[in-house]
Design an enzyme around this catalytic site. Structure first.
Site, PDB file in Angstrom:
ATOM      1  N   GLN A 118       0.830  -1.202   0.000  1.00  0.00           N
ATOM      2  CA  GLN A 118       0.000   0.000   0.000  1.00  0.00           C
ATOM      3  C   GLN A 118       0.866   1.254   0.000  1.00  0.00           C
ATOM      4  O   GLN A 118       1.941   1.287   0.604  1.00  0.00           O
ATOM      5  CB  GLN A 118      -0.969   0.002   1.176  1.00  0.00           C
ATOM      6  CG  GLN A 118      -0.331  -0.187   2.547  1.00  0.00           C
ATOM      7  CD  GLN A 118      -1.358  -0.415   3.655  1.00  0.00           C
ATOM      8  OE1 GLN A 118      -2.558  -0.441   3.417  1.00  0.00           O
ATOM      9  NE2 GLN A 118      -0.899  -0.566   4.882  1.00  0.00           N
ATOM     10  N   HIS A 155       0.613  -4.587   2.704  1.00  0.00           N
ATOM     11  CA  HIS A 155      -0.791  -4.748   3.117  1.00  0.00           C
ATOM     12  C   HIS A 155      -1.027  -6.231   3.415  1.00  0.00           C
ATOM     13  O   HIS A 155      -1.566  -6.578   4.449  1.00  0.00           O
ATOM     14  CB  HIS A 155      -1.721  -4.226   2.014  1.00  0.00           C
ATOM     15  CG  HIS A 155      -3.185  -4.469   2.264  1.00  0.00           C
ATOM     16  ND1 HIS A 155      -4.170  -4.035   1.429  1.00  0.00           N
ATOM     17  CD2 HIS A 155      -3.841  -5.140   3.254  1.00  0.00           C
ATOM     18  CE1 HIS A 155      -5.366  -4.412   1.893  1.00  0.00           C
ATOM     19  NE2 HIS A 155      -5.180  -5.089   2.988  1.00  0.00           N
ATOM     20  N   PHE A 176      -3.388  -6.106  12.949  1.00  0.00           N
ATOM     21  CA  PHE A 176      -3.376  -6.122  11.479  1.00  0.00           C
ATOM     22  C   PHE A 176      -2.732  -7.421  10.989  1.00  0.00           C
ATOM     23  O   PHE A 176      -3.290  -8.127  10.152  1.00  0.00           O
ATOM     24  CB  PHE A 176      -2.614  -4.892  10.988  1.00  0.00           C
ATOM     25  CG  PHE A 176      -2.608  -4.662   9.495  1.00  0.00           C
ATOM     26  CD1 PHE A 176      -3.659  -5.080   8.683  1.00  0.00           C
ATOM     27  CD2 PHE A 176      -1.545  -3.990   8.883  1.00  0.00           C
ATOM     28  CE1 PHE A 176      -3.649  -4.847   7.310  1.00  0.00           C
ATOM     29  CE2 PHE A 176      -1.523  -3.748   7.521  1.00  0.00           C
ATOM     30  CZ  PHE A 176      -2.568  -4.187   6.736  1.00  0.00           C
ATOM     31  N   GLU A 187      -4.572 -10.420   8.941  1.00  0.00           N
ATOM     32  CA  GLU A 187      -4.090 -10.848   7.619  1.00  0.00           C
ATOM     33  C   GLU A 187      -3.782 -12.346   7.634  1.00  0.00           C
ATOM     34  O   GLU A 187      -4.025 -13.052   6.666  1.00  0.00           O
ATOM     35  CB  GLU A 187      -2.847 -10.046   7.207  1.00  0.00           C
ATOM     36  CG  GLU A 187      -3.159  -8.611   6.800  1.00  0.00           C
ATOM     37  CD  GLU A 187      -4.020  -8.509   5.549  1.00  0.00           C
ATOM     38  OE1 GLU A 187      -3.695  -9.130   4.541  1.00  0.00           O
ATOM     39  OE2 GLU A 187      -5.044  -7.789   5.596  1.00  0.00           O
ATOM     40  N   LYS A 197      -7.249 -14.183   7.723  1.00  0.00           N
ATOM     41  CA  LYS A 197      -8.028 -14.048   6.496  1.00  0.00           C
ATOM     42  C   LYS A 197      -7.306 -14.649   5.281  1.00  0.00           C
ATOM     43  O   LYS A 197      -7.929 -15.276   4.435  1.00  0.00           O
ATOM     44  CB  LYS A 197      -8.330 -12.568   6.256  1.00  0.00           C
ATOM     45  CG  LYS A 197      -9.242 -12.295   5.085  1.00  0.00           C
ATOM     46  CD  LYS A 197      -9.747 -10.870   5.102  1.00  0.00           C
ATOM     47  CE  LYS A 197     -10.598 -10.587   3.880  1.00  0.00           C
ATOM     48  NZ  LYS A 197     -10.962  -9.174   3.799  1.00  0.00           N
ATOM     49  N   HIS A 198      -5.988 -14.444   5.204  1.00  0.00           N
ATOM     50  CA  HIS A 198      -5.256 -14.860   3.991  1.00  0.00           C
ATOM     51  C   HIS A 198      -4.216 -15.956   4.240  1.00  0.00           C
ATOM     52  O   HIS A 198      -4.156 -16.931   3.508  1.00  0.00           O
ATOM     53  CB  HIS A 198      -4.558 -13.638   3.369  1.00  0.00           C
ATOM     54  CG  HIS A 198      -5.488 -12.522   3.026  1.00  0.00           C
ATOM     55  ND1 HIS A 198      -6.298 -12.546   1.921  1.00  0.00           N
ATOM     56  CD2 HIS A 198      -5.750 -11.346   3.647  1.00  0.00           C
ATOM     57  CE1 HIS A 198      -7.021 -11.432   1.859  1.00  0.00           C
ATOM     58  NE2 HIS A 198      -6.717 -10.680   2.902  1.00  0.00           N
TER      59      HIS A 198
HETATM   60  P1  5GP Z   1      -8.039  -6.987   3.744  1.00  0.00           P
HETATM   61  O1  5GP Z   1      -7.968  -5.736   2.902  1.00  0.00           O
HETATM   62  O2  5GP Z   1      -6.746  -7.704   3.829  1.00  0.00           O
HETATM   63  O3  5GP Z   1      -9.161  -7.850   3.364  1.00  0.00           O
HETATM   64  O4  5GP Z   1      -8.396  -6.492   5.256  1.00  0.00           O
HETATM   65  C1  5GP Z   1      -7.605  -5.578   5.932  1.00  0.00           C
HETATM   66  C2  5GP Z   1      -8.149  -5.347   7.337  1.00  0.00           C
HETATM   67  O5  5GP Z   1      -7.112  -4.825   8.156  1.00  0.00           O
HETATM   68  C3  5GP Z   1      -9.288  -4.332   7.398  1.00  0.00           C
HETATM   69  O6  5GP Z   1     -10.206  -4.741   8.371  1.00  0.00           O
HETATM   70  C4  5GP Z   1      -8.614  -3.041   7.823  1.00  0.00           C
HETATM   71  O7  5GP Z   1      -9.446  -2.195   8.545  1.00  0.00           O
HETATM   72  C5  5GP Z   1      -7.479  -3.570   8.697  1.00  0.00           C
HETATM   73  N1  5GP Z   1      -6.285  -2.720   8.663  1.00  0.00           N
HETATM   74  C6  5GP Z   1      -5.581  -2.297   9.718  1.00  0.00           C
HETATM   75  N2  5GP Z   1      -4.540  -1.539   9.332  1.00  0.00           N
HETATM   76  C7  5GP Z   1      -4.571  -1.502   7.990  1.00  0.00           C
HETATM   77  C8  5GP Z   1      -3.739  -0.888   7.036  1.00  0.00           C
HETATM   78  O8  5GP Z   1      -2.739  -0.226   7.302  1.00  0.00           O
HETATM   79  N3  5GP Z   1      -4.082  -1.091   5.740  1.00  0.00           N
HETATM   80  C9  5GP Z   1      -5.158  -1.858   5.374  1.00  0.00           C
HETATM   81  N4  5GP Z   1      -5.417  -2.007   4.058  1.00  0.00           N
HETATM   82  N5  5GP Z   1      -5.975  -2.436   6.266  1.00  0.00           N
HETATM   83  C10 5GP Z   1      -5.676  -2.266   7.558  1.00  0.00           C
END
Ligand code: 5GP
Length: 219
Positions: free
Chosen positions: A33, A56, A103, A107, A110-111
């Protein structure tokens, strides 16, 4: 046919499917990101805004880029799992809006769990850090004279070409729509890898969500 062979065959055919190691993903995408873009897109005051692309996530993908998620609800990340790389994670995989560990942990759930048979928790985070270090996107774009700027428009194809120059493969761009300037604005770049997490691979859709022919790279 020996009795032993027939017996082994019988056992194999009767093993529950869930016990046979199946490949559960086709390839990976490392999503990096661009903090300024991400914070603009979210419309929030980020807690930090590093002047570099940060991780990310590392996302195992299914056939045709199908997103795989939450593959093992019982697998949770602990500080101990990643203590040898925690320092590097703070600097290269920070949460821009929340707690860093939360975070990483979300991740992973979820992944990361979708490639858990091939990559342990530590291997998963090490792979993401390694690939991030190999692809300093800010430097890669700078070498093509693409630098953050409030107003400058860059050809979307030239951003794709700049990353291609480095990896020899197509990346995947992610933009939000900047309504004020009526143009796509960059906030993420994906780089794709074969299932080994090492060899580059073309991403499926280079322009991704960047519509039109030009974008801004927010400063
Ligand atoms: P994803 O995009 O991987 O499906 O979900 C990312 C999750 O992590 C979201 O719930 C988002 O609110 C949280 N999150 C916490 N910090 C960050 C960050 O720096 N960037 C992103 N993209 N998501 C974050």
């Amino acid at each position: 046919m020996s009795i032993l062979f027939v017996f082994s065959l019988f056992l194999l055919l009767n093993v529950p499917k869930s016990c046979i190691a199946e490949k559960d993903y086709e390839f990976f995408m490392l999503a990096q990101q661009w903090p300024k873009g991400y914070c603009n897109r979210m419309g929030v005051q980020c807690k930090s805004r590093p002047n570099k692309f940060t991780i990310h996530g590392l996302w195992p993908q299914g056939l045709n880029g199908q997103l795989l998620t939450n593959c093992d609800a019982s697998s949770s990340l602990s500080h101990d799992d990643i203590k040898t790389v925690e320092k590097q994670l703070y600097s290269n995989w920070p949460s821009l809006i929340g707690r860093d560990f939360d975070f990483w942990s979300s991740e992973w759930k979820k992944h990361g769990t979708c490639s858990e048979k091939e990559f342990s928790k530590l291997e998963y985070f090490e792979t993401a850090l390694h690939n991030h270090a190999q692809n300093d996107l800010m430097g890669i774009l700078k070498r093509a004279n693409i630098v953050p700027n409030k107003k400058q428009l860059y050809n979307i194809s030239s951003v794709v070409a700049a990353v291609h120059q480095h990896t020899q493969h197509q990346p995947h761009l992610v933009c939000y729509f900047d309504a004020l300037r009526n143009v796509s604005a960059l906030y993420e770049i994906g780089i794709c890898y074969e299932e080994d997490g090492k060899s580059y691979k073309n991403c499926l859709d280079p322009h991704g969500t960047c519509y039109g022919t030009e974008l801004i790279y927010p400063k």
